[in-house]
Write a protein that holds these residues in place. Sequence first.
Motif, PDB file in Angstrom:
ATOM      1  N   GLU A  92      58.245  44.984  92.988  1.00 25.91           N
ATOM      2  CA  GLU A  92      58.829  45.106  94.326  1.00 25.91           C
ATOM      3  C   GLU A  92      60.340  44.947  94.230  1.00 25.91           C
ATOM      4  OE1 GLU A  92      56.899  43.179  97.652  1.00 25.91           O
ATOM      5  OE2 GLU A  92      55.185  42.651  96.384  1.00 25.91           O
TER       6      GLU A  92
ATOM      7  N   ASN B  15      60.819  47.599  98.862  1.00 26.53           N
ATOM      8  CA  ASN B  15      59.930  48.711  98.548  1.00 26.53           C
ATOM      9  C   ASN B  15      58.850  48.274  97.570  1.00 26.53           C
ATOM     10  OD1 ASN B  15      61.407  50.637 100.104  1.00 26.53           O
ATOM     11  ND2 ASN B  15      62.912  50.778  98.449  1.00 26.53           N
TER      12      ASN B  15
ATOM     13  N   GLY C 144      56.558  49.056  94.666  1.00 25.48           N
ATOM     14  CA  GLY C 144      56.651  50.019  93.581  1.00 25.48           C
ATOM     15  C   GLY C 144      55.376  50.147  92.775  1.00 25.48           C
TER      16      GLY C 144
ATOM     17  N   LEU D 158      51.927  54.299  91.603  1.00 24.40           N
ATOM     18  CA  LEU D 158      52.550  53.874  92.855  1.00 24.40           C
ATOM     19  C   LEU D 158      51.488  53.453  93.863  1.00 24.40           C
ATOM     20  CD1 LEU D 158      55.212  56.690  93.008  1.00 24.40           C
ATOM     21  CD2 LEU D 158      55.743  54.240  93.018  1.00 24.40           C
TER      22      LEU D 158
ATOM     23  N   PRO E 197      59.810  53.099  85.701  1.00 22.22           N
ATOM     24  CA  PRO E 197      60.519  53.075  86.992  1.00 22.22           C
ATOM     25  C   PRO E 197      62.013  53.370  86.944  1.00 22.22           C
ATOM     26  CG  PRO E 197      59.957  50.850  86.281  1.00 22.22           C
ATOM     27  CD  PRO E 197      59.278  51.768  85.335  1.00 22.22           C
TER      28      PRO E 197
ATOM     29  N   PHE F 176      62.060  54.295  92.593  1.00 23.29           N
ATOM     30  CA  PHE F 176      61.091  53.549  93.389  1.00 23.29           C
ATOM     31  C   PHE F 176      61.694  52.281  93.977  1.00 23.29           C
ATOM     32  CE2 PHE F 176      58.375  55.417  89.820  1.00 23.29           C
ATOM     33  CZ  PHE F 176      58.306  56.642  90.450  1.00 23.29           C
ATOM     34  N   GLU F 177      62.911  51.923  93.527  1.00 18.91           N
ATOM     35  CA  GLU F 177      63.658  50.843  94.162  1.00 18.91           C
ATOM     36  C   GLU F 177      64.486  51.371  95.331  1.00 18.91           C
ATOM     37  OE1 GLU F 177      66.076  48.547  91.556  1.00 18.91           O
ATOM     38  OE2 GLU F 177      64.458  48.162  90.117  1.00 18.91           O
TER      39      GLU F 177
ATOM     40  N   GLN G  68      60.955  54.104  99.367  1.00 19.55           N
ATOM     41  CA  GLN G  68      59.518  53.852  99.287  1.00 19.55           C
ATOM     42  C   GLN G  68      58.808  55.164  98.988  1.00 19.55           C
ATOM     43  OE1 GLN G  68      57.553  50.720  99.664  1.00 19.55           O
ATOM     44  NE2 GLN G  68      56.435  52.261  98.482  1.00 19.55           N
TER      45      GLN G  68
END
Length: 354
Positions: free
Chosen positions: A7, A11, A13, A32, A76, A86-87, A90
């Motif tokens: 996370e 968001n 992840g 995800l 990621p 993904f940071e 979302q």
Amino acid sequence: MEELRIEANGNLGPIDSSRIPRYAGAATFARLPRLDQVAKADVTLVGVPFDSGVSYRPGARFGANHVREASRLLRPYNPAWDVSPFENIQVADAGDMAVNPFNINEAIETIQQNALDLTAGGSKLVTLGGDHTIALPLLRAAAERAGGPIAMLHFDAHLDTWDTYFGAEYTHGTPFRRAVEEGILDTEAISHIGTRGPLYGKKDLDDDHRFGFGIVTSADVYYQGVLETVAKVRDRIGNRPLYISVDIDVLDPAHAPGTGTPEAGGITSRELLEIIRGFRGMNLVGADVVEVAPAYDHAEITGVAGSHVAYELVTLMADNALPGDRFGAATGYAAQALGQEVRRPAGFAVAGKE
């Protein structure tokens, strides 16, 4: 089993692969969260298991899950962009659309409505196919969300602007002819990339030119390189709302054997990824990756390629969400391309223009 997820920035992840092995657990894209596990998604991935529009080898209905399985190894942080997608935003996997495999017209209507539903809250859509028939309803939905005709880049060995097959108007070889006829594409800003192989006749090219398409063949990419390809595309598209449609057969069969209509002489997976990276800052509003057919895939080569292409498209969307003007803020090949003088070969000219 408890899902131990990464996370960041609020968001949710991917599953933490340092605590749960990559090969364990459910296969969502890049591990995800599912769409029902988050309050809102900035980018939604969805599968369309439909291949009733193919003219040769079927099997792309199994493509979305094949790409998901191959995506277990994605990580990621994307060093090519210096972005952790993904940071930044979302991203979630909505699973698969349920479409009628026996009725193409009904399937097209279902795909269009589902795409509109999934983007109703402002989410952008990256779709995993499925055959290329699905691009038409996805383009309809994207144009409706954009409020008018959109630009399109079409990566494919084939033109997909033929009229009919066996009298059928809706097949995987006709979506972009229909899209031009329906007025949902900005014909000042549409192009094929990676086309090659025999055609039915010169009229195929004449029709394609009349519709407004530019063409960068796989041979053009080979002789002129990624830099020139990126420069020409950026000059042609500008910052218009852009949809990217990737038929995995744009890659040479050495890089993507698992597809329904393979053609020799394609681009490499490295070239495809670098071209997409060159689009940094362009206004990507939607994308698809289609025609992955796992029955013909060897050692998951095509699935791996498809998963990385989808990852780059998601990264482009995530990068655009960062503050500041990202248009032209390119790195690597793209930065060099932007410094080059743009030259358009005759085959790349907009119809009716030089």
